[in-house]
Design a protein around this motif. Structure first.
Motif, PDB file in Angstrom:
ATOM      1  N   GLU A 206     -12.294 -13.379  -2.288  1.00  4.60           N
ATOM      2  CA  GLU A 206     -11.047 -14.004  -2.733  1.00  4.60           C
ATOM      3  C   GLU A 206      -9.919 -13.627  -1.772  1.00  4.60           C
ATOM      4  O   GLU A 206     -10.060 -12.715  -0.951  1.00  4.60           O
ATOM      5  CB  GLU A 206     -10.705 -13.558  -4.161  1.00  4.60           C
ATOM      6  CG  GLU A 206     -11.753 -13.879  -5.200  1.00  4.60           C
ATOM      7  CD  GLU A 206     -11.870 -15.370  -5.475  1.00  4.60           C
ATOM      8  OE1 GLU A 206     -10.918 -16.113  -5.129  1.00  4.60           O
ATOM      9  OE2 GLU A 206     -12.898 -15.792  -6.029  1.00  4.60           O
ATOM     10  N   PRO A 207      -8.758 -14.310  -1.860  1.00  2.20           N
ATOM     11  CA  PRO A 207      -7.628 -14.013  -0.964  1.00  2.20           C
ATOM     12  C   PRO A 207      -7.156 -12.566  -1.055  1.00  2.20           C
ATOM     13  O   PRO A 207      -7.174 -11.951  -2.129  1.00  2.20           O
ATOM     14  CB  PRO A 207      -6.536 -14.980  -1.447  1.00  2.20           C
ATOM     15  CG  PRO A 207      -7.283 -16.125  -2.034  1.00  2.20           C
ATOM     16  CD  PRO A 207      -8.483 -15.520  -2.691  1.00  2.20           C
ATOM     17  N   VAL A 208      -6.750 -12.041   0.086  1.00  2.00           N
ATOM     18  CA  VAL A 208      -6.176 -10.695   0.171  1.00  2.00           C
ATOM     19  C   VAL A 208      -4.674 -10.799  -0.072  1.00  2.00           C
ATOM     20  O   VAL A 208      -3.991 -11.607   0.559  1.00  2.00           O
ATOM     21  CB  VAL A 208      -6.445 -10.067   1.556  1.00  2.00           C
ATOM     22  CG1 VAL A 208      -5.877  -8.656   1.619  1.00  2.00           C
ATOM     23  CG2 VAL A 208      -7.939 -10.071   1.863  1.00  2.00           C
ATOM     24  N   PHE A 209      -4.143  -9.980  -0.969  1.00  2.00           N
ATOM     25  CA  PHE A 209      -2.728 -10.038  -1.328  1.00  2.00           C
ATOM     26  C   PHE A 209      -1.862  -9.054  -0.551  1.00  2.00           C
ATOM     27  O   PHE A 209      -0.690  -9.308  -0.304  1.00  2.00           O
ATOM     28  CB  PHE A 209      -2.550  -9.784  -2.823  1.00  2.00           C
ATOM     29  CG  PHE A 209      -2.889 -10.961  -3.690  1.00  2.00           C
ATOM     30  CD1 PHE A 209      -2.898 -12.235  -3.171  1.00  2.00           C
ATOM     31  CD2 PHE A 209      -3.206 -10.784  -5.024  1.00  2.00           C
ATOM     32  CE1 PHE A 209      -3.207 -13.326  -3.964  1.00  2.00           C
ATOM     33  CE2 PHE A 209      -3.506 -11.872  -5.828  1.00  2.00           C
ATOM     34  CZ  PHE A 209      -3.515 -13.144  -5.296  1.00  2.00           C
ATOM     35  N   ASP A 210      -2.425  -7.900  -0.197  1.00  2.00           N
ATOM     36  CA  ASP A 210      -1.601  -6.918   0.507  1.00  2.00           C
ATOM     37  C   ASP A 210      -2.480  -6.000   1.339  1.00  2.00           C
ATOM     38  O   ASP A 210      -3.647  -5.752   1.000  1.00  2.00           O
ATOM     39  CB  ASP A 210      -0.786  -6.091  -0.492  1.00  2.00           C
ATOM     40  CG  ASP A 210       0.469  -5.496   0.133  1.00  2.00           C
ATOM     41  OD1 ASP A 210       0.779  -5.838   1.290  1.00  2.00           O
ATOM     42  OD2 ASP A 210       1.145  -4.680  -0.525  1.00  2.00           O
ATOM     43  N   VAL A 211      -1.914  -5.514   2.439  1.00  2.00           N
ATOM     44  CA  VAL A 211      -2.588  -4.546   3.311  1.00  2.00           C
ATOM     45  C   VAL A 211      -1.567  -3.522   3.787  1.00  2.00           C
ATOM     46  O   VAL A 211      -0.394  -3.848   3.979  1.00  2.00           O
ATOM     47  CB  VAL A 211      -3.245  -5.226   4.542  1.00  2.00           C
ATOM     48  CG1 VAL A 211      -4.465  -6.027   4.144  1.00  2.00           C
ATOM     49  CG2 VAL A 211      -2.242  -6.093   5.287  1.00  2.00           C
ATOM     50  N   HIS A 212      -2.013  -2.264   3.959  1.00  2.00           N
ATOM     51  CA  HIS A 212      -1.125  -1.213   4.454  1.00  2.00           C
ATOM     52  C   HIS A 212      -1.940  -0.154   5.184  1.00  2.00           C
ATOM     53  O   HIS A 212      -3.096   0.119   4.834  1.00  2.00           O
ATOM     54  CB  HIS A 212      -0.369  -0.532   3.294  1.00  2.00           C
ATOM     55  CG  HIS A 212       0.883  -1.226   2.903  1.00  2.00           C
ATOM     56  ND1 HIS A 212       2.071  -1.109   3.597  1.00  2.00           N
ATOM     57  CD2 HIS A 212       1.139  -2.071   1.872  1.00  2.00           C
ATOM     58  CE1 HIS A 212       3.000  -1.841   3.009  1.00  2.00           C
ATOM     59  NE2 HIS A 212       2.458  -2.439   1.968  1.00  2.00           N
ATOM     60  N   PHE A 213      -1.306   0.440   6.177  1.00  2.00           N
ATOM     61  CA  PHE A 213      -1.836   1.642   6.795  1.00  2.00           C
ATOM     62  C   PHE A 213      -1.475   2.848   5.928  1.00  2.00           C
ATOM     63  O   PHE A 213      -0.448   2.847   5.246  1.00  2.00           O
ATOM     64  CB  PHE A 213      -1.218   1.862   8.183  1.00  2.00           C
ATOM     65  CG  PHE A 213      -1.678   0.905   9.241  1.00  2.00           C
ATOM     66  CD1 PHE A 213      -2.889   1.110   9.896  1.00  2.00           C
ATOM     67  CD2 PHE A 213      -0.903  -0.182   9.600  1.00  2.00           C
ATOM     68  CE1 PHE A 213      -3.312   0.240  10.895  1.00  2.00           C
ATOM     69  CE2 PHE A 213      -1.303  -1.051  10.600  1.00  2.00           C
ATOM     70  CZ  PHE A 213      -2.516  -0.844  11.251  1.00  2.00           C
ATOM     71  N   SER A 214      -2.319   3.888   5.986  1.00  2.00           N
ATOM     72  CA  SER A 214      -1.912   5.170   5.425  1.00  2.00           C
ATOM     73  C   SER A 214      -0.874   5.785   6.351  1.00  2.00           C
ATOM     74  O   SER A 214      -0.655   5.308   7.473  1.00  2.00           O
ATOM     75  CB  SER A 214      -3.113   6.104   5.277  1.00  2.00           C
ATOM     76  OG  SER A 214      -3.711   6.339   6.550  1.00  2.00           O
ATOM     77  N   LYS A 215      -0.227   6.859   5.899  1.00  2.00           N
ATOM     78  CA  LYS A 215       0.849   7.443   6.711  1.00  2.00           C
ATOM     79  C   LYS A 215       0.344   7.921   8.061  1.00  2.00           C
ATOM     80  O   LYS A 215       1.004   7.737   9.100  1.00  2.00           O
ATOM     81  CB  LYS A 215       1.507   8.603   5.955  1.00  2.00           C
ATOM     82  CG  LYS A 215       2.724   9.159   6.662  1.00  2.00           C
ATOM     83  CD  LYS A 215       3.416  10.237   5.859  1.00  2.00           C
ATOM     84  CE  LYS A 215       4.634  10.771   6.595  1.00  2.00           C
ATOM     85  NZ  LYS A 215       5.328  11.835   5.823  1.00  2.00           N
ATOM     86  N   ASP A 216      -0.868   8.539   8.087  1.00  2.00           N
ATOM     87  CA  ASP A 216      -1.415   8.996   9.366  1.00  2.00           C
ATOM     88  C   ASP A 216      -2.226   7.904  10.074  1.00  2.00           C
ATOM     89  O   ASP A 216      -2.791   8.134  11.142  1.00  2.00           O
ATOM     90  CB  ASP A 216      -2.269  10.248   9.174  1.00  2.00           C
ATOM     91  CG  ASP A 216      -3.493   9.993   8.283  1.00  2.00           C
ATOM     92  OD1 ASP A 216      -3.746   8.822   7.918  1.00  2.00           O
ATOM     93  OD2 ASP A 216      -4.193  10.972   7.971  1.00  2.00           O
ATOM     94  N   GLU A 217      -2.301   6.722   9.449  1.00  2.00           N
ATOM     95  CA  GLU A 217      -2.961   5.538   9.998  1.00  2.00           C
ATOM     96  C   GLU A 217      -4.459   5.738  10.248  1.00  2.00           C
ATOM     97  O   GLU A 217      -5.070   5.030  11.039  1.00  2.00           O
ATOM     98  CB  GLU A 217      -2.249   5.053  11.273  1.00  2.00           C
ATOM     99  CG  GLU A 217      -0.808   4.660  11.007  1.00  2.00           C
ATOM    100  CD  GLU A 217      -0.134   3.990  12.185  1.00  2.00           C
ATOM    101  OE1 GLU A 217      -0.694   4.004  13.294  1.00  2.00           O
ATOM    102  OE2 GLU A 217       0.976   3.436  11.986  1.00  2.00           O
ATOM    103  N   SER A 218      -5.037   6.698   9.536  1.00  2.00           N
ATOM    104  CA  SER A 218      -6.483   6.914   9.631  1.00  2.00           C
ATOM    105  C   SER A 218      -7.240   6.067   8.615  1.00  2.00           C
ATOM    106  O   SER A 218      -8.467   5.970   8.661  1.00  2.00           O
ATOM    107  CB  SER A 218      -6.818   8.392   9.412  1.00  2.00           C
ATOM    108  OG  SER A 218      -6.484   8.785   8.082  1.00  2.00           O
TER     109      SER A 218
END
Length: 268
Positions: A206-218
């Motif tokens: 299904e469609p993706v609504f949101d994406v984010h990196f973690s603070k350390d981007e790992s």
């Protein structure tokens, strides 16, 4: 003496008339037919209108093209071209904010089955400013994302990899990587400078609504219409964690500042 009046769409609904002196008022501007500095007799000009300036979201401005046409900027991100001689609308400028290619996102808001997801996706139309403030990125441009140079208006990078429209997107802290989620269920990590794909994760059906990196981007986190959220390793694409929200799709979510918690919100 008023000699005419325009009939405009609701987004541009202002009284517009053509006369001998100050005859056009629209969002803090008025159109004069009396000569201005350096103008010949009877030529139109723009002058500030008395009173407060327009606030955010109010109607647009007015521009004159050689005295033959009037451009009316409207609240719905369109510009109407009015021919002063023919006294009718002869064109409509829509621009990138009114992109007609929906990139395969064809949910009907009037359908019982599609109305809820259509409501979620309607608000997903972000413009993403680069960290240096020089470029602007937008999804929902067909199946591609496009980045523009703000100073010139030219496209600098196109990101092609989604099968349907990109719904959400985030830059890494250094601006060198871009993370996106699409209506095709893919989460894609890009080289933000070249537009090359670094990692494609087929995360959902299904469609993706949101994406984010973690603070350390790992790690990266994403949410979908299927009421789940998933954490992935961006280097390998391996799924690290899985959250089932049952009947509540997360409209937006992100990591806490210490990366120990995840905050999610949905439309209700």
């Amino acid at each position: 003496q008023v000699i005419g009046q325009l009939s405009l769409p609701s987004a541009c609904r202002r009284t517009v008339s053509a006369g001998a002196h100050s005859i056009f008022e629209m969002s803090g501007l008025r159109l004069n037919t009396s000569p201005g500095p350096g103008e010949g007799p009877g030529e139109e000009s723009i002058a500030p209108s008395p009173g407060p300036s327009p606030g955010p979201g109010e109607g647009g401005s007015v521009r004159i093209n050689g005295g033959k046409k009037t451009l009316l900027a409207c609240d719905d991100n369109t510009v109407i071209i009015w021919d002063n001689g023919l006294r009718k609308i002869t064109g409509l400028l829509t621009g990138i904010l009114n992109q007609r290619d929906k990139g395969g996102v064809t949910y009907d808001p009037n359908s019982y089955w599609d109305s809820h997801i259509a409501r979620y996706l309607r608000f997903k139309n972000d413009l993403l400013l680069s960290h240096d403030g020089k470029t602007l990125l937008k999804g929902k441009s067909g199946t591609r994302m496009r980045q523009w140079d703000i100073a010139t208006g030219y496209t600098t990078v196109e990101y092609s990899g989604h099968d349907k429209a990109a719904i959400c997107y985030r830059f890494s802290k250094d601006g060198k990587r871009l993370l996106s989620g699409g209506a095709d269920g893919k989460v894609i990590l890009w080289d933000a400078i070249t537009g090359d794909t670094l990692k494609i994760i087929r995360a959902y059906r299904e469609p993706v609504f949101d994406v984010h990196f973690s603070k350390d981007e790992s790690k990266i986190i994403s949410s979908s219409w299927d009421a789940t959220a998933k954490i992935f390793d961006p280097a390998t694409g391996e799924r690290l964690h899985y959250f089932d929200f049952e009947n509540a799709s997360a409209y937006t979510l992100r990591f806490s500042a210490n990366d120990l918690y995840v905050f999610a919100a949905h439309l209700d």
